[in-house]
Design a protein around this motif. Structure first.
Motif, PDB file in Angstrom:
ATOM      1  N   GLY A  21     -30.059  39.836  19.433  1.00 53.21           N
ATOM      2  CA  GLY A  21     -30.635  38.668  18.761  1.00 53.21           C
ATOM      3  C   GLY A  21     -29.817  38.284  17.531  1.00 53.21           C
ATOM      4  N   TRP A  22     -29.408  39.284  16.759  1.00 54.77           N
ATOM      5  CA  TRP A  22     -28.554  39.028  15.600  1.00 54.77           C
ATOM      6  C   TRP A  22     -27.217  38.443  16.048  1.00 54.77           C
ATOM      7  CZ3 TRP A  22     -29.092  38.802  10.489  1.00 54.77           C
ATOM      8  CH2 TRP A  22     -30.233  39.351   9.922  1.00 54.77           C
ATOM      9  N   THR A  23     -26.624  39.047  17.061  1.00 54.43           N
ATOM     10  CA  THR A  23     -25.329  38.561  17.549  1.00 54.43           C
ATOM     11  C   THR A  23     -25.455  37.114  18.009  1.00 54.43           C
ATOM     12  OG1 THR A  23     -24.717  40.800  18.213  1.00 54.43           O
ATOM     13  CG2 THR A  23     -23.454  38.995  19.178  1.00 54.43           C
ATOM     14  N   HIS A  24     -26.521  36.814  18.735  1.00 56.22           N
ATOM     15  CA  HIS A  24     -26.753  35.444  19.194  1.00 56.22           C
ATOM     16  C   HIS A  24     -26.828  34.485  18.015  1.00 56.22           C
ATOM     17  CE1 HIS A  24     -29.610  32.106  19.858  1.00 56.22           C
ATOM     18  NE2 HIS A  24     -28.859  31.905  20.919  1.00 56.22           N
ATOM     19  N   LYS A  25     -27.646  34.824  17.032  1.00 56.69           N
ATOM     20  CA  LYS A  25     -27.852  33.922  15.891  1.00 56.69           C
ATOM     21  C   LYS A  25     -26.554  33.732  15.105  1.00 56.69           C
ATOM     22  CE  LYS A  25     -31.161  32.126  14.604  1.00 56.69           C
ATOM     23  NZ  LYS A  25     -31.629  30.777  14.928  1.00 56.69           N
ATOM     24  N   ILE A  26     -25.787  34.798  14.926  1.00 58.44           N
ATOM     25  CA  ILE A  26     -24.527  34.692  14.190  1.00 58.44           C
ATOM     26  C   ILE A  26     -23.546  33.812  14.951  1.00 58.44           C
ATOM     27  CG2 ILE A  26     -22.484  36.004  13.446  1.00 58.44           C
ATOM     28  CD1 ILE A  26     -24.492  38.299  12.730  1.00 58.44           C
ATOM     29  N   GLN A  27     -23.441  34.006  16.262  1.00 60.41           N
ATOM     30  CA  GLN A  27     -22.488  33.221  17.046  1.00 60.41           C
ATOM     31  C   GLN A  27     -22.892  31.750  17.131  1.00 60.41           C
ATOM     32  OE1 GLN A  27     -19.415  34.036  18.206  1.00 60.41           O
ATOM     33  NE2 GLN A  27     -19.785  35.881  17.002  1.00 60.41           N
ATOM     34  N   ILE A  28     -24.172  31.481  17.256  1.00 61.53           N
ATOM     35  CA  ILE A  28     -24.613  30.081  17.321  1.00 61.53           C
ATOM     36  C   ILE A  28     -24.383  29.407  15.957  1.00 61.53           C
ATOM     37  CG2 ILE A  28     -27.094  30.199  16.749  1.00 61.53           C
ATOM     38  CD1 ILE A  28     -25.645  28.362  19.749  1.00 61.53           C
ATOM     39  N   THR A  29     -24.579  30.158  14.884  1.00 61.49           N
ATOM     40  CA  THR A  29     -24.314  29.631  13.544  1.00 61.49           C
ATOM     41  C   THR A  29     -22.824  29.377  13.351  1.00 61.49           C
ATOM     42  OG1 THR A  29     -26.248  30.793  12.670  1.00 61.49           O
ATOM     43  CG2 THR A  29     -24.602  30.060  11.073  1.00 61.49           C
ATOM     44  N   GLN A  30     -21.991  30.321  13.833  1.00 60.08           N
ATOM     45  CA  GLN A  30     -20.549  30.141  13.731  1.00 60.08           C
ATOM     46  C   GLN A  30     -20.116  28.902  14.514  1.00 60.08           C
ATOM     47  OE1 GLN A  30     -18.199  32.216  11.861  1.00 60.08           O
ATOM     48  NE2 GLN A  30     -17.303  30.198  12.164  1.00 60.08           N
ATOM     49  N   SER A  31     -20.712  28.695  15.673  1.00 59.88           N
ATOM     50  CA  SER A  31     -20.417  27.511  16.474  1.00 59.88           C
ATOM     51  C   SER A  31     -20.745  26.236  15.696  1.00 59.88           C
ATOM     52  CB  SER A  31     -21.213  27.550  17.782  1.00 59.88           C
ATOM     53  OG  SER A  31     -21.045  26.372  18.508  1.00 59.88           O
ATOM     54  N   GLU A  32     -21.879  26.217  15.035  1.00 56.98           N
ATOM     55  CA  GLU A  32     -22.274  25.054  14.241  1.00 56.98           C
ATOM     56  C   GLU A  32     -21.288  24.812  13.095  1.00 56.98           C
ATOM     57  OE1 GLU A  32     -26.220  26.206  13.102  1.00 56.98           O
ATOM     58  OE2 GLU A  32     -27.070  25.680  15.060  1.00 56.98           O
ATOM     59  N   LEU A  33     -20.819  25.893  12.457  1.00 56.82           N
ATOM     60  CA  LEU A  33     -19.846  25.743  11.372  1.00 56.82           C
ATOM     61  C   LEU A  33     -18.528  25.184  11.893  1.00 56.82           C
ATOM     62  CD1 LEU A  33     -20.485  29.011   9.319  1.00 56.82           C
ATOM     63  CD2 LEU A  33     -21.122  26.670   8.702  1.00 56.82           C
ATOM     64  N   TYR A  34     -18.083  25.669  13.048  1.00 55.05           N
ATOM     65  CA  TYR A  34     -16.854  25.138  13.637  1.00 55.05           C
ATOM     66  C   TYR A  34     -17.001  23.655  13.984  1.00 55.05           C
ATOM     67  CZ  TYR A  34     -14.649  29.757  14.214  1.00 55.05           C
ATOM     68  OH  TYR A  34     -14.071  30.980  14.011  1.00 55.05           O
ATOM     69  N   GLU A  35     -18.163  23.271  14.504  1.00 52.17           N
ATOM     70  CA  GLU A  35     -18.389  21.861  14.839  1.00 52.17           C
ATOM     71  C   GLU A  35     -18.355  20.987  13.588  1.00 52.17           C
ATOM     72  OE1 GLU A  35     -22.085  22.087  16.954  1.00 52.17           O
ATOM     73  OE2 GLU A  35     -21.089  22.486  18.870  1.00 52.17           O
ATOM     74  N   LYS A  36     -18.955  21.475  12.500  1.00 50.76           N
ATOM     75  CA  LYS A  36     -18.916  20.713  11.237  1.00 50.76           C
ATOM     76  C   LYS A  36     -17.484  20.571  10.742  1.00 50.76           C
ATOM     77  CE  LYS A  36     -23.484  21.876   9.477  1.00 50.76           C
ATOM     78  NZ  LYS A  36     -24.245  22.612   8.455  1.00 50.76           N
ATOM     79  N   THR A  37     -16.713  21.656  10.830  1.00 47.89           N
ATOM     80  CA  THR A  37     -15.310  21.603  10.401  1.00 47.89           C
ATOM     81  C   THR A  37     -14.523  20.630  11.262  1.00 47.89           C
ATOM     82  OG1 THR A  37     -15.417  23.892   9.604  1.00 47.89           O
ATOM     83  CG2 THR A  37     -13.229  22.985  10.017  1.00 47.89           C
TER      84      THR A  37
END
Length: 189
Positions: free
Chosen positions: A27-43
């Motif tokens: 669950g932690w890994t999922h949340k971290i990766q989905i958050t990282q994906s959102e940060l990459y999309e913003k960048t």
């Protein structure tokens, strides 16, 4: 016979604890990766806006207009145009070197795969609680753990910012807490 039931119960409790830890971990890994994906999309979106802005500012028409409006500052306007062009080339090269859209997609795919692991383990946990054969469930759980190890090899590194945001989301927003929902789905112990 009493010892056998006690041994089975201890084994069940151990596996239940291991499954719960597994569910939290993925669950932690999922949340971290989905958050990282959102940060990459913003960048990626920011880079696109900067590229469009720089390209617009450095276009031949705008440079000519600046030169005509500011005849006494021709050298300054040429220098500004040069800096904008150089910045545009830098942004373009940086974006080609680090494709944020691909990085976002990869993080999103990994997050999805870890979510599937979580769902599969929750299903096994519920089956165990329902009294299904512990040996079969233990074998299935081992397969899920092995799959996690395989997936972890391709897991992209997350930035500390992604970890901080994911931590905030999980702890403060209680995104991972279904305690109140258990009774709605008849999952209370």
């Amino acid at each position: 016979m009493g010892d056998n039931k006690s041994t089975i119960r201890k084994k069940e409790e151990f596996i239940i604890g291991e499954m719960k830890d597994f569910i939290v971990s993925v669950g932690w890994t999922h949340k971290i990766q989905i958050t990282q994906s959102e940060l990459y999309e913003k960048t990626a979106n920011r880079m696109r806006i900067v590229k469009i802005s720089l390209a617009s500012l450095t276009s031949a028409g705008l440079a000519s207009l600046i030169l005509q409006v500011l005849p006494n500052y021709q050298n300054l306007s040429l220098f500004i145009t040069f800096i904008l062009s150089l910045s545009s080339i830098f942004i373009e090269s940086f974006e080609k070197d680090k494709d944020f859209n691909k990085l976002a997609e990869h993080s999103r795919v990994m997050a999805s795969q870890f979510w599937e692991l979580r769902v599969d383990c929750e299903s096994l946990l519920n089956s165990l609680r329902a009294g299904e054969d512990i040996e079969l469930l233990q074998n299935d759980f081992q397969k899920i753990k092995d799959l996690r190890k395989t997936l972890a090899r391709d897991l992209p590194n997350a930035t500390s910012k992604a970890v901080r945001i994911a931590t905030f989301k999980l702890k403060n927003s209680r995104d991972n807490d279904y305690t109140n929902d258990y009774r709605l789905f008849n999952l209370e112990d």
